[in-house]
Scaffold this motif. Sequence first.
Motif, PDB file in Angstrom:
ATOM      1  N   PHE A   1      31.483   1.596  27.733  1.00 23.05           N
ATOM      2  CA  PHE A   1      32.357   1.829  28.876  1.00 23.05           C
ATOM      3  C   PHE A   1      31.821   1.119  30.114  1.00 23.05           C
ATOM      4  O   PHE A   1      32.569   0.494  30.863  1.00 23.05           O
ATOM      5  CB  PHE A   1      32.474   3.329  29.137  1.00 23.05           C
ATOM      6  N   GLY A   2      30.491   1.177  30.317  1.00 23.40           N
ATOM      7  CA  GLY A   2      29.880   0.504  31.454  1.00 23.40           C
ATOM      8  C   GLY A   2      30.059  -1.001  31.394  1.00 23.40           C
ATOM      9  O   GLY A   2      30.341  -1.644  32.419  1.00 23.40           O
ATOM     10  N   ALA A   3      29.913  -1.573  30.203  1.00 23.60           N
ATOM     11  CA  ALA A   3      30.101  -3.016  30.047  1.00 23.60           C
ATOM     12  C   ALA A   3      31.539  -3.402  30.355  1.00 23.60           C
ATOM     13  O   ALA A   3      31.796  -4.393  31.053  1.00 23.60           O
ATOM     14  CB  ALA A   3      29.735  -3.437  28.621  1.00 23.60           C
ATOM     15  N   PHE A   4      32.497  -2.618  29.863  1.00 23.56           N
ATOM     16  CA  PHE A   4      33.899  -2.930  30.078  1.00 23.56           C
ATOM     17  C   PHE A   4      34.279  -2.801  31.547  1.00 23.56           C
ATOM     18  O   PHE A   4      34.955  -3.666  32.107  1.00 23.56           O
ATOM     19  CB  PHE A   4      34.771  -2.010  29.226  1.00 23.56           C
ATOM     20  N   VAL A   5      33.833  -1.724  32.180  1.00 23.87           N
ATOM     21  CA  VAL A   5      34.138  -1.522  33.601  1.00 23.87           C
ATOM     22  C   VAL A   5      33.527  -2.639  34.442  1.00 23.87           C
ATOM     23  O   VAL A   5      34.164  -3.168  35.358  1.00 23.87           O
ATOM     24  CB  VAL A   5      33.631  -0.151  34.078  1.00 23.87           C
ATOM     25  N   GLY A   6      32.292  -3.028  34.125  1.00 23.49           N
ATOM     26  CA  GLY A   6      31.652  -4.114  34.859  1.00 23.49           C
ATOM     27  C   GLY A   6      32.430  -5.403  34.754  1.00 23.49           C
ATOM     28  O   GLY A   6      32.593  -6.150  35.731  1.00 23.49           O
ATOM     29  N   ALA A   7      32.950  -5.697  33.560  1.00 17.31           N
ATOM     30  CA  ALA A   7      33.731  -6.918  33.369  1.00 17.31           C
ATOM     31  C   ALA A   7      35.052  -6.858  34.136  1.00 17.31           C
ATOM     32  O   ALA A   7      35.484  -7.838  34.733  1.00 17.31           O
ATOM     33  CB  ALA A   7      33.999  -7.134  31.880  1.00 17.31           C
ATOM     34  N   VAL A   8      35.684  -5.688  34.119  1.00 18.90           N
ATOM     35  CA  VAL A   8      36.968  -5.533  34.817  1.00 18.90           C
ATOM     36  C   VAL A   8      36.786  -5.701  36.322  1.00 18.90           C
ATOM     37  O   VAL A   8      37.548  -6.443  36.968  1.00 18.90           O
ATOM     38  CB  VAL A   8      37.586  -4.156  34.503  1.00 18.90           C
ATOM     39  N   VAL A   9      35.810  -5.052  36.884  1.00 17.02           N
ATOM     40  CA  VAL A   9      35.633  -5.135  38.336  1.00 17.02           C
ATOM     41  C   VAL A   9      35.188  -6.542  38.742  1.00 17.02           C
ATOM     42  O   VAL A   9      35.554  -7.015  39.818  1.00 17.02           O
ATOM     43  CB  VAL A   9      34.635  -4.067  38.858  1.00 17.02           C
ATOM     44  N   ALA A  10      34.417  -7.209  37.879  1.00 19.39           N
ATOM     45  CA  ALA A  10      34.045  -8.596  38.173  1.00 19.39           C
ATOM     46  C   ALA A  10      35.265  -9.475  38.262  1.00 19.39           C
ATOM     47  O   ALA A  10      35.352 -10.400  39.078  1.00 19.39           O
ATOM     48  CB  ALA A  10      33.076  -9.123  37.110  1.00 19.39           C
ATOM     49  N   PHE A  11      36.266  -9.181  37.442  1.00 17.60           N
ATOM     50  CA  PHE A  11      37.508  -9.942  37.451  1.00 17.60           C
ATOM     51  C   PHE A  11      38.260  -9.763  38.763  1.00 17.60           C
ATOM     52  O   PHE A  11      38.751 -10.714  39.354  1.00 17.60           O
ATOM     53  CB  PHE A  11      38.392  -9.515  36.275  1.00 17.60           C
ATOM     54  N   PHE A  12      38.312  -8.540  39.251  1.00 15.63           N
ATOM     55  CA  PHE A  12      39.124  -8.256  40.426  1.00 15.63           C
ATOM     56  C   PHE A  12      38.472  -8.667  41.738  1.00 15.63           C
ATOM     57  O   PHE A  12      39.134  -8.734  42.766  1.00 15.63           O
ATOM     58  CB  PHE A  12      39.498  -6.776  40.467  1.00 15.63           C
ATOM     59  N   VAL A  13      37.182  -8.945  41.726  1.00 18.57           N
ATOM     60  CA  VAL A  13      36.537  -9.354  42.975  1.00 18.57           C
ATOM     61  C   VAL A  13      36.235 -10.843  42.993  1.00 18.57           C
ATOM     62  O   VAL A  13      35.587 -11.332  43.881  1.00 18.57           O
ATOM     63  CB  VAL A  13      35.202  -8.587  43.194  1.00 18.57           C
ATOM     64  N   ARG A  14      36.734 -11.575  42.010  1.00 12.49           N
ATOM     65  CA  ARG A  14      36.435 -13.009  41.987  1.00 12.49           C
ATOM     66  C   ARG A  14      37.140 -13.715  43.121  1.00 12.49           C
ATOM     67  O   ARG A  14      38.138 -13.269  43.654  1.00 12.49           O
ATOM     68  CB  ARG A  14      36.859 -13.616  40.642  1.00 12.49           C
TER      69      ARG A  14
ATOM     70  N   ILE B   1      30.227  -4.361  23.302  1.00 11.01           N
ATOM     71  CA  ILE B   1      30.993  -3.288  22.668  1.00 11.01           C
ATOM     72  C   ILE B   1      30.903  -3.396  21.145  1.00 11.01           C
ATOM     73  O   ILE B   1      30.718  -2.396  20.444  1.00 11.01           O
ATOM     74  CB  ILE B   1      32.453  -3.320  23.145  1.00 11.01           C
ATOM     75  N   CYS B   2      31.014  -4.610  20.625  1.00 13.08           N
ATOM     76  CA  CYS B   2      30.867  -4.810  19.174  1.00 13.08           C
ATOM     77  C   CYS B   2      29.492  -4.340  18.703  1.00 13.08           C
ATOM     78  O   CYS B   2      29.375  -3.676  17.667  1.00 13.08           O
ATOM     79  CB  CYS B   2      31.053  -6.290  18.828  1.00 13.08           C
ATOM     80  N   ASP B   3      28.460  -4.685  19.470  1.00 14.36           N
ATOM     81  CA  ASP B   3      27.103  -4.322  19.063  1.00 14.36           C
ATOM     82  C   ASP B   3      26.873  -2.819  19.140  1.00 14.36           C
ATOM     83  O   ASP B   3      26.113  -2.267  18.341  1.00 14.36           O
ATOM     84  CB  ASP B   3      26.089  -5.058  19.944  1.00 14.36           C
ATOM     85  N   MET B   4      27.516  -2.165  20.094  1.00 13.62           N
ATOM     86  CA  MET B   4      27.335  -0.718  20.240  1.00 13.62           C
ATOM     87  C   MET B   4      27.799   0.047  19.009  1.00 13.62           C
ATOM     88  O   MET B   4      27.231   1.065  18.637  1.00 13.62           O
ATOM     89  CB  MET B   4      28.123  -0.195  21.447  1.00 13.62           C
ATOM     90  N   PHE B   5      28.853  -0.449  18.358  1.00 14.85           N
ATOM     91  CA  PHE B   5      29.489   0.312  17.293  1.00 14.85           C
ATOM     92  C   PHE B   5      29.291  -0.281  15.906  1.00 14.85           C
ATOM     93  O   PHE B   5      29.791   0.288  14.928  1.00 14.85           O
ATOM     94  CB  PHE B   5      30.982   0.458  17.593  1.00 14.85           C
ATOM     95  N   ASP B   6      28.588  -1.407  15.792  1.00 14.24           N
ATOM     96  CA  ASP B   6      28.449  -2.012  14.468  1.00 14.24           C
ATOM     97  C   ASP B   6      27.635  -1.129  13.522  1.00 14.24           C
ATOM     98  O   ASP B   6      27.923  -1.040  12.324  1.00 14.24           O
ATOM     99  CB  ASP B   6      27.866  -3.423  14.548  1.00 14.24           C
ATOM    100  N   GLY B   7      26.624  -0.438  14.065  1.00 10.35           N
ATOM    101  CA  GLY B   7      25.832   0.456  13.222  1.00 10.35           C
ATOM    102  C   GLY B   7      26.652   1.624  12.709  1.00 10.35           C
ATOM    103  O   GLY B   7      26.519   2.027  11.544  1.00 10.35           O
TER     104      GLY B   7
END
Length: 201
Positions: free
Chosen positions: A188-201, A43-49
């Motif tokens: 958004f895809g990166a954030f959603v992927g991280a969230v769902v990874a959390f809930f299925v651990r 997310i940081c890299d997406m918006f640094d430019g």
Amino acid sequence: MIGIYDYTVILTYGNAVFSIVGMYLALTQHVVEAIFCLALSGICDMFDGFVANMKERTKSEMCYGIQIDSLADLISFGVFPTVLGYASGLKQGIYLPLFVFYILAALIRLAHYNVTEMERKEHTEGCREYYEGLPVTSSAALIPLLFFIAGRFHIAITLVYPAALLTIGFLFISKVKIRKVDPRKLAFGAFVGAVVAFFVR
């Protein structure tokens, strides 16, 4: 002190910081939290430019921004995914060539992008419409998604992660043209992927 410390590079530094913290978390067996850090780096890299372009910069400041961005990306999307692999169980020596290949592919991709981007800016204005090869930042969305899929379908991550790193690494250095995607969608895809990874651990 040498370097630049204003708001134009704050997200780039954040990118590196999140990945370093994430590698520590991964190596201390907090893999899910580490995946969140990978997503935050993305997310940081997406918006640094976008943030950097808010200020009228000198040529030296622009060159610094390009170089520091690539160095941070090498840490976050080159080294960090291999550390995640190691922490997830890929500890045997047989995986070392895979890790070397993946990091080297990310390094080559970043160097190639820097050279072609500087050449492009000398001859034209505006932004790219296509990337040559898969951008390394895509790892911030693809890898959390992979962990989610593996967890959702009860697949051992050690079975799919090597193939994923090999495929992504080849795509980094391939000549395939990929249309530039709105960074907000990737974030958004990166954030959603991280969230769902959390809930299925």
